[in-house]
Structures are given as structure tokens and as C-alpha cells.
Design a protein around this motif. Structure first.
Motif, PDB file in Angstrom:
ATOM      1  N   ILE A 119      -6.639  30.777  -5.811  1.00 49.52           N
ATOM      2  CA  ILE A 119      -5.273  30.285  -5.588  1.00 49.52           C
ATOM      3  C   ILE A 119      -4.868  30.547  -4.142  1.00 49.52           C
ATOM      4  CG2 ILE A 119      -2.838  30.610  -6.185  1.00 49.52           C
ATOM      5  CD1 ILE A 119      -3.868  31.256  -9.090  1.00 49.52           C
ATOM      6  N   ARG A 120      -5.186  31.731  -3.625  1.00 50.05           N
ATOM      7  CA  ARG A 120      -4.835  32.089  -2.242  1.00 50.05           C
ATOM      8  C   ARG A 120      -5.548  31.202  -1.227  1.00 50.05           C
ATOM      9  NH1 ARG A 120      -0.475  34.296  -3.445  1.00 50.05           N
ATOM     10  NH2 ARG A 120      -0.498  36.379  -4.300  1.00 50.05           N
ATOM     11  N   GLU A 121      -6.739  30.701  -1.583  1.00 53.57           N
ATOM     12  CA  GLU A 121      -7.428  29.768  -0.692  1.00 53.57           C
ATOM     13  C   GLU A 121      -6.599  28.496  -0.513  1.00 53.57           C
ATOM     14  OE1 GLU A 121     -11.312  29.028  -2.307  1.00 53.57           O
ATOM     15  OE2 GLU A 121     -11.957  31.104  -1.994  1.00 53.57           O
ATOM     16  N   LYS A 122      -5.907  28.089  -1.562  1.00 59.16           N
ATOM     17  CA  LYS A 122      -5.050  26.894  -1.494  1.00 59.16           C
ATOM     18  C   LYS A 122      -3.750  27.179  -0.762  1.00 59.16           C
ATOM     19  CE  LYS A 122      -6.028  24.014  -5.398  1.00 59.16           C
ATOM     20  NZ  LYS A 122      -5.442  23.330  -6.521  1.00 59.16           N
ATOM     21  N   ASP A 123      -3.148  28.341  -1.050  1.00 57.25           N
ATOM     22  CA  ASP A 123      -1.828  28.652  -0.505  1.00 57.25           C
ATOM     23  C   ASP A 123      -1.653  30.167  -0.445  1.00 57.25           C
ATOM     24  OD1 ASP A 123       0.843  28.961   0.158  1.00 57.25           O
ATOM     25  OD2 ASP A 123       1.513  27.357  -1.161  1.00 57.25           O
ATOM     26  N   ALA A 124      -1.893  30.743   0.722  1.00 55.66           N
ATOM     27  CA  ALA A 124      -1.852  32.191   0.894  1.00 55.66           C
ATOM     28  C   ALA A 124      -0.465  32.776   0.615  1.00 55.66           C
ATOM     29  CB  ALA A 124      -2.300  32.577   2.302  1.00 55.66           C
ATOM     30  N   ALA A 125       0.571  31.959   0.746  1.00 52.17           N
ATOM     31  CA  ALA A 125       1.941  32.458   0.570  1.00 52.17           C
ATOM     32  C   ALA A 125       2.436  32.351  -0.870  1.00 52.17           C
ATOM     33  CB  ALA A 125       2.889  31.682   1.478  1.00 52.17           C
ATOM     34  N   ALA A 126       1.640  31.782  -1.742  1.00 50.98           N
ATOM     35  CA  ALA A 126       2.103  31.516  -3.108  1.00 50.98           C
ATOM     36  C   ALA A 126       2.328  32.799  -3.904  1.00 50.98           C
ATOM     37  CB  ALA A 126       1.099  30.642  -3.842  1.00 50.98           C
ATOM     38  N   ILE A 127       3.304  32.717  -4.768  1.00 50.19           N
ATOM     39  CA  ILE A 127       3.501  33.741  -5.782  1.00 50.19           C
ATOM     40  C   ILE A 127       2.655  33.314  -6.974  1.00 50.19           C
ATOM     41  CG2 ILE A 127       5.169  34.744  -7.393  1.00 50.19           C
ATOM     42  CD1 ILE A 127       7.329  34.131  -5.228  1.00 50.19           C
ATOM     43  N   VAL A 128       1.949  34.248  -7.585  1.00 51.90           N
ATOM     44  CA  VAL A 128       1.118  33.949  -8.739  1.00 51.90           C
ATOM     45  C   VAL A 128       1.749  34.610  -9.957  1.00 51.90           C
ATOM     46  CG1 VAL A 128      -1.183  34.102  -9.767  1.00 51.90           C
ATOM     47  CG2 VAL A 128      -0.933  33.831  -7.284  1.00 51.90           C
ATOM     48  N   THR A 129       1.933  33.808 -11.016  1.00 50.81           N
ATOM     49  CA  THR A 129       2.599  34.304 -12.216  1.00 50.81           C
ATOM     50  C   THR A 129       1.717  34.137 -13.450  1.00 50.81           C
ATOM     51  OG1 THR A 129       3.610  32.170 -12.787  1.00 50.81           O
ATOM     52  CG2 THR A 129       4.855  33.604 -11.289  1.00 50.81           C
ATOM     53  N   VAL A 130       2.035  34.929 -14.450  1.00 48.18           N
ATOM     54  CA  VAL A 130       1.496  34.774 -15.800  1.00 48.18           C
ATOM     55  C   VAL A 130       2.667  34.961 -16.750  1.00 48.18           C
ATOM     56  CG1 VAL A 130      -0.872  35.493 -15.301  1.00 48.18           C
ATOM     57  CG2 VAL A 130       0.822  37.212 -15.914  1.00 48.18           C
ATOM     58  N   ASP A 131       2.524  34.438 -17.966  1.00 47.77           N
ATOM     59  CA  ASP A 131       3.635  34.558 -18.915  1.00 47.77           C
ATOM     60  C   ASP A 131       3.117  34.949 -20.313  1.00 47.77           C
ATOM     61  OD1 ASP A 131       2.421  32.133 -19.463  1.00 47.77           O
ATOM     62  OD2 ASP A 131       4.285  31.003 -19.592  1.00 47.77           O
ATOM     63  N   PRO A 132       2.584  36.165 -20.446  1.00 54.52           N
ATOM     64  CA  PRO A 132       2.067  36.579 -21.750  1.00 54.52           C
ATOM     65  C   PRO A 132       3.186  36.786 -22.769  1.00 54.52           C
ATOM     66  CG  PRO A 132       2.141  38.448 -20.270  1.00 54.52           C
ATOM     67  CD  PRO A 132       2.507  37.229 -19.454  1.00 54.52           C
TER      68      PRO A 132
END
Length: 180
Positions: A119-132
Motif C-alpha cells: 500500500i505504501r508503494e502506491k501512496d506513502a502518505a496513506a492511512i491504512v485501516t482495518v475494521d474487525p
């Protein structure tokens, strides 16, 4: 533990048999999709191969496929539901280990770190979420181990086995294995 490090590779058409096997395993369905979901080859094709909005991966150990992973940009609606600005780059991710004999051996966290790196390769500034789901204690512990923290809760968000369930919104700001 195992002689080979975990790796991820893009999902291929030839992986349908693995997905069908995993998604007809009661232990897997108890956490992913639900035991009341009847997967067929046609449903596997529709759910995992028709939509191009998600990046889909197979997790392997020593060349043996054991897991499914996906990542995607959150929709504007999901960003609003989760409390993010519609202008922020926010990705969601999901995964399951389909081979039950590989559970509780650290592969989930290894695959999470690999997927975050993609994901960081696509967009280093992105926030990554999960929703368990709130009741999925094992997944929540794994995500916390990987640097995710709970930032919110959405009531009755996920349909699972005949009813809606609350989910936690968890996020990480991990960059190259370092949590910031």
C-alpha cells in the motif's frame, strides 16, 4: 518455525481452487464471511475476480498458498462513516489465513506488514485501516501487534451469520515497518 519467509503475490485465476477450499472451511467462515455463506465456483469468480477496485493477493509460505489478502481505497461514504476527511488518502485492508494449520504461528502479522508495504508503494502518505468485528479478539490482538490502534467504533456495520455486528475502526501510520 518455518524454513521459508512469508511472501505475497498477486491473485491469479489458478487460485480459485484455494479460495473455494478455504471458503468452504467452517473454521475460516466463522471469522470471514460467515458459516451461513455457501461459496461456489461462480461466487468465487464474482466476489474475487470481477471487481477491479481492489488489489488482491495470495500469501504464501515456502511457495505454498495459505492466505488471501486485499487492499482498496476507502469510498467517500466509508471515509465519512469512519470519520476521515474525504480528501485524505485512506486504504482499507482485509485478510484471512485459509489453511487452519498455519493459524497462531505469526503469519498473519507477517502478511499484514507485507501488505502495508505494498500500500505504501502506491501512496506513502496513506492511512491504512482495518475494521474487525468487535468480538474478533484474535484479529484485534494481531492488528495491535502490527501497530494498529482503535480509533473508532461503528455499530451494526458488518453482516455476519444472520445479524449486524459492531466493528472497530483501527488504523496504522506504519511506514517501512516503523510505526509513527
Amino acid at each position: 518455525m518455518y524454513k521459508k519467509d512469508p511472501t505475497i503475490r498477486p491473485l491469479k485465476q489458478g487460485d480459485k481452487a484455494f479460495l473455494l477450499k478455504w471458503l468452504t472451511t467452517e473454521e475460516v467462515l466463522a471469522f470471514y464471511e460467515g458459516r451461513d455463506r455457501q461459496f461456489t465456483e461462480a461466487l468465487i469468480q464474482e466476489k474475487f475476480y470481477a471487481d477491479t477496485e481492489e488489489d488482491r493477493w495470495i500469501g504464501e509460505v515456502g511457495g505454498v498458498p495459505i492466505a488471501y489478502l486485499q487492499s482498496y481505497q476507502l469510498t467517500v461514504g466509508d471515509k465519512r462513516t469512519y470519520g476521515y476527511s474525504v480528501y485524505q488518502p485512506v486504504y482499507g485492508m482485509d485478510l484471512f489465513i485459509g489453511e487452519v494449520t498455519y493459524w497462531n504461528k505469526g503469519f498473519g502479522s507477517a502478511f499484514i506488514h507485507l501488505l502495508i508495504a505494498r500500500i505504501r508503494e502506491k501512496d506513502a502518505a496513506a492511512i491504512v485501516t482495518v475494521d474487525p468485528r468487535v468480538k474478533n479478539v484474535r484479529a484485534i490482538a494481531c492488528y495491535k501487534k502490527c501497530g494498529f490502534s482503535i480509533v473508532g467504533k461503528v455499530e451494526k456495520r458488518e453482516w455476519h451469520e444472520g445479524s449486524y455486528h459492531d466493528v472497530y475502526i483501527m488504523e496504522t501510520k506504519e511506514t517501512n515497518g516503523i510505526v509513527t
